[in-house]
Design an enzyme around this catalytic site. Structure first.
Site, PDB file in Angstrom:
ATOM      1  N   LYS A  51       0.839  -1.201   0.000  1.00 16.64           N
ATOM      2  CA  LYS A  51       0.000   0.000   0.000  1.00 16.64           C
ATOM      3  C   LYS A  51       0.874   1.251   0.000  1.00 16.64           C
ATOM      4  O   LYS A  51       0.628   2.205  -0.739  1.00 16.64           O
ATOM      5  CB  LYS A  51      -0.924  -0.006   1.234  1.00 16.64           C
ATOM      6  CG  LYS A  51      -2.059  -1.006   1.113  1.00 16.64           C
ATOM      7  CD  LYS A  51      -2.810  -1.211   2.427  1.00 16.64           C
ATOM      8  CE  LYS A  51      -3.831  -2.334   2.227  1.00 16.64           C
ATOM      9  NZ  LYS A  51      -4.524  -2.723   3.466  1.00 16.64           N
ATOM     10  N   GLN A  95      -4.754  -1.386   9.624  1.00 15.27           N
ATOM     11  CA  GLN A  95      -4.648  -2.712   9.002  1.00 15.27           C
ATOM     12  C   GLN A  95      -5.263  -3.778   9.913  1.00 15.27           C
ATOM     13  O   GLN A  95      -4.935  -3.856  11.084  1.00 15.27           O
ATOM     14  CB  GLN A  95      -3.160  -3.019   8.717  1.00 15.27           C
ATOM     15  CG  GLN A  95      -2.934  -4.317   7.991  1.00 15.27           C
ATOM     16  CD  GLN A  95      -3.510  -4.323   6.570  1.00 15.27           C
ATOM     17  OE1 GLN A  95      -3.415  -3.347   5.842  1.00 15.27           O
ATOM     18  NE2 GLN A  95      -4.135  -5.426   6.197  1.00 15.27           N
ATOM     19  N   ASP A 118     -11.284   2.853   4.069  1.00  9.99           N
ATOM     20  CA  ASP A 118     -11.696   1.449   3.946  1.00  9.99           C
ATOM     21  C   ASP A 118     -13.213   1.324   3.790  1.00  9.99           C
ATOM     22  O   ASP A 118     -13.706   0.255   3.427  1.00  9.99           O
ATOM     23  CB  ASP A 118     -11.263   0.667   5.201  1.00  9.99           C
ATOM     24  CG  ASP A 118     -10.050  -0.200   4.948  1.00  9.99           C
ATOM     25  OD1 ASP A 118      -9.788  -0.516   3.774  1.00  9.99           O
ATOM     26  OD2 ASP A 118      -9.382  -0.567   5.926  1.00  9.99           O
TER      27      ASP A 118
END
Ligand code: NAP
Length: 281
Positions: A51, A95, A118
């Protein structure tokens, strides 16, 4: 047709790179993505590294904050609150999975919905299901873009989603409903998955069971999107038996090289979108 997720993701990253350059010249700064990584989970470390690399390549200011496995929950929550108030941070991603002593729900709900790249915050989930503007979870967004590459008008198509997770199945359902598909969402208690799949014009498999979807389950000409990533003795395989389904489907994503590359590209897209919205507020 094999849907080349790597190629589509590279195109999207190319468009984002241009957008970021334009935004930088208009607003004097680039979008910023901050990722919080807790612990040493090997796949998580690889995902975060990828990422960071992809974000930097398109010109997004990428920051990774790492905490040890035993970090106190309140330290993580306080950091998120600090990032919520930092104008240089357009998007925040924590994460997953998190260690057991950290409440995932609290973490997700502490991130400002406007920085929730997200798309997991209940506000964004609600907005998506109400058909309003929202951050969309990256993997289903990637699947949606791949389906649209194959067929622009999905109105009236019958989509069968396998899996009802908050991460994949549920948001995928909302995205396809918005496109006027008739959507069937299936799960582990579904009575006859084969029969459900055989009626589908579009199948999205997000299960985590190697080669679950067989050639005989799929209608000729269907679009098949395989989200699954399963480690087997013969390497990584999806939830779809590719060799069988390839022969009947109109279009199919491979594993690897299908949905996977789209997930990170969509994260970058969401970061740019959060930045743009922040400029108008
Ligand atoms: P998850 O949270 O474990 O959900 C799996 C879903 O599949 C559940 O709804 C479960 O039903 C259903 N299911 C399990 N066995 C089934 C069966 N035999 N028949 C029908 N449905 C069944 O998984 P997830 O997080 O959505 O991830 C799914 C897969 O996608 C995994 O392989 C994961 O590694 C992969 N993934 C890939 C990406 C990517 O970027 N490509 C991103 C995220 C995840 P119940 O609800 O009844 O338990």
């Amino acid at each position: 047709m094999i849907i080349d997720g790597k190629k589509v993701a590279a195109e999207l990253r190319g468009e984002l790179k241009k957008k970021v350059t334009e935004l930088k010249s208009t607003y004097g700064e680039a979008p910023g993505l901050t990722v919080i990584l807790v612990g040493e989970d090997p796949p998580s470390k690889i995902y975060v590294k990828n990422k960071e690399k992809s974000a930097t390549e398109v010109g997004i200011n990428s920051v990774v904050i790492k905490y040890p496995e035993n970090v106190e929950e309140k330290i993580v929550l306080n950091k998120i609150k600090e990032l919520n108030n930092d104008n240089k941070v357009s998007g925040i991603l924590v994460q997953l999975p998190l260690p057991k002593h950290i409440d995932k729900r609290k973490v997700i709900e502490t991130i400002l919905p406007s920085k929730d790249v997200d798309g997991f915050h209940p506000m964004n989930v609600g907005n998506l299901s109400s058909g309003y503007d929202s951050s969309i979870p990256c993997t289903p967004l990637g699947c949606y873009l791949l389906i649209k590459k194959v067929k622009k008008n999905l109105s009236g198509k019958h989509a069968v989603i396998i899996g009802r997770s908050n991460l994949n199945g549920k948001p995928m359902t909302q995205l396809l409903l918005k496109e006027n598909c008739t959507v069937t969402i299936t799960h582990s208690k579904t009575k006859d998955l084969k029969v459900e799949c055989s009626r589908a014009d579009i199948i999205v498999a997000a299960v985590g069971r190697p080669k679950l979807v067989k050639g005989g389950w799929v209608k000729k000409g269907a679009i098949v999107i395989d989200v699954g990533i399963n480690k087997t003795d013969s390497g990584l395989v999806g939830d779809v038996d590719f060799d069988e389904v390839y022969k009947v489907a109109k279009a199919i994503t491979p594993v690897p090289g299908g949905v996977g590359p789209m997930t990170i590209a969509c994260l970058l897209n969401n970061t740019v979108e959060c930045f743009k919205k922040a400029q108008f507020n």
